[in-house]
Design an enzyme around this catalytic site. Structure first.
Site, PDB file in Angstrom:
ATOM      1  CE  LYS A 115      50.638  52.930  -5.666  1.00  0.00           C
ATOM      2  NZ  LYS A 115      51.794  52.107  -6.020  1.00  0.00           N
ATOM      3  N   GLY A 174      65.894  52.873  -8.006  1.00  0.00           N
ATOM      4  CA  GLY A 174      64.711  53.722  -7.845  1.00  0.00           C
ATOM      5  C   GLY A 174      64.401  53.954  -6.377  1.00  0.00           C
ATOM      6  CG  ASP A 189      52.466  48.405  -4.598  1.00  0.00           C
ATOM      7  OD1 ASP A 189      51.598  47.753  -5.201  1.00  0.00           O
ATOM      8  OD2 ASP A 189      52.560  49.645  -4.664  1.00  0.00           O
TER       9      ASP A 189
HETATM   10  P1  NDP Z   1      57.222  56.321  -8.835  1.00  0.00           P
HETATM   11  O1  NDP Z   1      57.016  57.359  -9.883  1.00  0.00           O
HETATM   12  O2  NDP Z   1      56.744  56.534  -7.447  1.00  0.00           O
HETATM   13  O3  NDP Z   1      58.796  55.991  -8.715  1.00  0.00           O
HETATM   14  C1  NDP Z   1      59.619  55.644  -9.798  1.00  0.00           C
HETATM   15  C2  NDP Z   1      61.072  55.886  -9.433  1.00  0.00           C
HETATM   16  O4  NDP Z   1      61.940  55.572 -10.543  1.00  0.00           O
HETATM   17  C3  NDP Z   1      61.323  57.339  -9.110  1.00  0.00           C
HETATM   18  O5  NDP Z   1      62.361  57.411  -8.180  1.00  0.00           O
HETATM   19  C4  NDP Z   1      61.720  57.867 -10.494  1.00  0.00           C
HETATM   20  O6  NDP Z   1      62.350  59.105 -10.522  1.00  0.00           O
HETATM   21  C5  NDP Z   1      62.645  56.769 -10.936  1.00  0.00           C
HETATM   22  N1  NDP Z   1      62.857  56.842 -12.369  1.00  0.00           N
HETATM   23  C6  NDP Z   1      61.961  57.098 -13.327  1.00  0.00           C
HETATM   24  N2  NDP Z   1      62.530  57.085 -14.537  1.00  0.00           N
HETATM   25  C7  NDP Z   1      63.855  56.844 -14.329  1.00  0.00           C
HETATM   26  C8  NDP Z   1      64.984  56.738 -15.174  1.00  0.00           C
HETATM   27  N3  NDP Z   1      64.896  56.874 -16.499  1.00  0.00           N
HETATM   28  N4  NDP Z   1      66.193  56.470 -14.627  1.00  0.00           N
HETATM   29  C9  NDP Z   1      66.312  56.308 -13.300  1.00  0.00           C
HETATM   30  N5  NDP Z   1      65.276  56.399 -12.422  1.00  0.00           N
HETATM   31  C10 NDP Z   1      64.055  56.676 -12.943  1.00  0.00           C
HETATM   32  O7  NDP Z   1      56.603  55.006  -9.427  1.00  0.00           O
HETATM   33  P2  NDP Z   1      56.290  53.643  -8.637  1.00  0.00           P
HETATM   34  O8  NDP Z   1      57.414  53.371  -7.729  1.00  0.00           O
HETATM   35  O9  NDP Z   1      54.927  53.662  -8.097  1.00  0.00           O
HETATM   36  O10 NDP Z   1      56.280  52.605  -9.832  1.00  0.00           O
HETATM   37  C11 NDP Z   1      57.492  52.234 -10.473  1.00  0.00           C
HETATM   38  C12 NDP Z   1      57.184  51.091 -11.406  1.00  0.00           C
HETATM   39  O11 NDP Z   1      56.772  49.979 -10.639  1.00  0.00           O
HETATM   40  C13 NDP Z   1      56.039  51.373 -12.387  1.00  0.00           C
HETATM   41  O12 NDP Z   1      56.451  50.980 -13.658  1.00  0.00           O
HETATM   42  C14 NDP Z   1      54.913  50.499 -11.930  1.00  0.00           C
HETATM   43  O13 NDP Z   1      54.180  49.990 -13.020  1.00  0.00           O
HETATM   44  C15 NDP Z   1      55.667  49.386 -11.236  1.00  0.00           C
HETATM   45  N6  NDP Z   1      54.879  48.753 -10.178  1.00  0.00           N
HETATM   46  C16 NDP Z   1      54.666  47.423 -10.282  1.00  0.00           C
HETATM   47  C17 NDP Z   1      53.946  46.769  -9.325  1.00  0.00           C
HETATM   48  C18 NDP Z   1      53.703  45.318  -9.460  1.00  0.00           C
HETATM   49  O14 NDP Z   1      52.897  44.781  -8.681  1.00  0.00           O
HETATM   50  N7  NDP Z   1      54.360  44.630 -10.377  1.00  0.00           N
HETATM   51  C19 NDP Z   1      53.395  47.473  -8.157  1.00  0.00           C
HETATM   52  C20 NDP Z   1      53.712  48.884  -8.120  1.00  0.00           C
HETATM   53  C21 NDP Z   1      54.435  49.483  -9.119  1.00  0.00           C
HETATM   54  P3  NDP Z   1      61.480  60.415 -10.955  1.00  0.00           P
HETATM   55  O15 NDP Z   1      60.356  60.526  -9.971  1.00  0.00           O
HETATM   56  O16 NDP Z   1      62.467  61.545 -10.817  1.00  0.00           O
HETATM   57  O17 NDP Z   1      61.011  60.234 -12.349  1.00  0.00           O
END
Ligand code: NDP
Length: 287
Positions: free
Chosen positions: A73, A133, A109
């Site tokens: 992305k 997040g 998104d």
């Molecule tokens: P990213 O990996 O870019 O970001 C996820 C964020 O959440 C990061 O900051 C990550 O930290 C944090 N995170 C992960 N695990 C934990 C945890 N256990 N506790 C606290 N924070 C946590 O992913 P995206 O933002 O692209 O996607 C996130 C979610 O959104 C996905 O599940 C995706 O399926 C969903 N999504 C849904 C969409 C929709 O249209 N419904 C569109 C886009 C996304 P770290 O990087 O350190 O793990």
């Protein structure tokens, strides 16, 4: 005589891993309903480091567009000619439109999220929002909320992501009018009393980790808070179960997903798909 037009109109998704991405099911259901006979949505695994080659291929084969998902992305910005204002602010692109070799990047998104809010009759103007997040989804959502006039956004983020979270705070503070603060997520998070909207923008609860839920004090959520999950699968996460058990208004990430997929179709074909057809196709694919 039957029309003899066998030329395929190609769109799809580049990601890695991408095999479980349900985009094809949703998009091709819409193509069928719109009678777009020769349109194909291809699910393509593009390994890290090969995106440049894939983008050349996209141009050579005259794809009409492509979705980009993890991990492409951000890197995809390198290969684009133009960016929508929101995508420029978000710093990430999930949709590319190819106008005869000119590639424009957009990000649907956050727009899908905003349409979901509108569908739930929630107006973010003047509201205080808490976003869990700071990854790609959180960035897109925060930027759209700020542009739509939210008053205050609190970003709650695990310490490991300090730089990511701070970067988002800086972007919002410097480029939009929203008030923004940052909370390091250590232990159980308590909601501020004046919050209006709570968004889970982490992958917590996403299939197959369907029993996981964000570590927050659910009793601290105010009685009138609207709760939005980004997780589309499952549609009813433990996070949303907590909201439901407290009689809060909530919505799953499924509608956000359908909204952004519908926006993609309109950007590529100029047509408005039937979202209910797309939703049914998605539910069929995950159940
Ligand atoms: P990213 O990996 O870019 O970001 C996820 C964020 O959440 C990061 O900051 C990550 O930290 C944090 N995170 C992960 N695990 C934990 C945890 N256990 N506790 C606290 N924070 C946590 O992913 P995206 O933002 O692209 O996607 C996130 C979610 O959104 C996905 O599940 C995706 O399926 C969903 N999504 C849904 C969409 C929709 O249209 N419904 C569109 C886009 C996304 P770290 O990087 O350190 O793990």
């Amino acid at each position: 005589m039957k029309e003899q037009d066998y030329l395929d109109h190609l769109v799809g998704v580049f990601g890695h891993p991408v095999a479980e991405n349900p985009g094809v099911v949703i998009q091709e259901a819409a193509f069928r309903e719109l009678a777009l006979r020769n349109w194909r949505f291809l699910t393509i695994d593009v390994a890290p480091g090969r995106l440049g080659d894939a983008m050349l291929g996209l141009k050579a084969m005259n794809f009409r567009g492509i979705n980009c998902t993890i991990p492409h992305k951000i890197e995809v910005l390198t290969y684009l000619d133009k960016l929508s204002p929101a995508a420029a602010l978000i710093g990430a692109v999930n949709t590319v439109i190819n106008d005869e070799g000119v590639l424009t990047g957009d990000n649907t998104d956050g727009k899908g999220f905003m349409i979901a809010l509108e569908g739930a009759h929630v107006d973010p103007r003047g509201k205080r929002v808490v976003v869990l997040g700071s990854g790609g989804a959180a960035r897109a959502i925060c930027v759209e909320l700020a542009l739509a006039g939210a008053r205050h956004i609190t970003i709650v983020n695990i310490p490991k992501d300090l730089a990511l979270g701070r970067g988002l705070v800086d972007t919002l503070a410097q480029k939009t009018k929203v008030e923004v603060d940052y909370v390091s997520w250590e232990g159980t998070y308590r909601m501020p009393e004046d919050a209006d909207i709570l968004v889970n923008a982490t992958p917590i609860g996403l299939y197959p980790n369907v029993d996981d839920k964000p570590d927050i004090d659910y009793d601290s959520i105010g009685k009138s808070v609207y709760v939005q999950d980004v997780i589309p699968n499952p549609a009813f996460t433990p996070f949303l179960r907590e909201a439901e058990s407290r009689s809060l208004k909530w919505q799953s990430g499924m509608q956000m997903l359908i909204n952004q997929a519908a926006l993609n179709i309109t950007m590529w074909t100029g047509l408005k798909p039937d979202k209910e057809v797309m939703r049914r196709a998605f539910v069929g694919a995950i159940s």
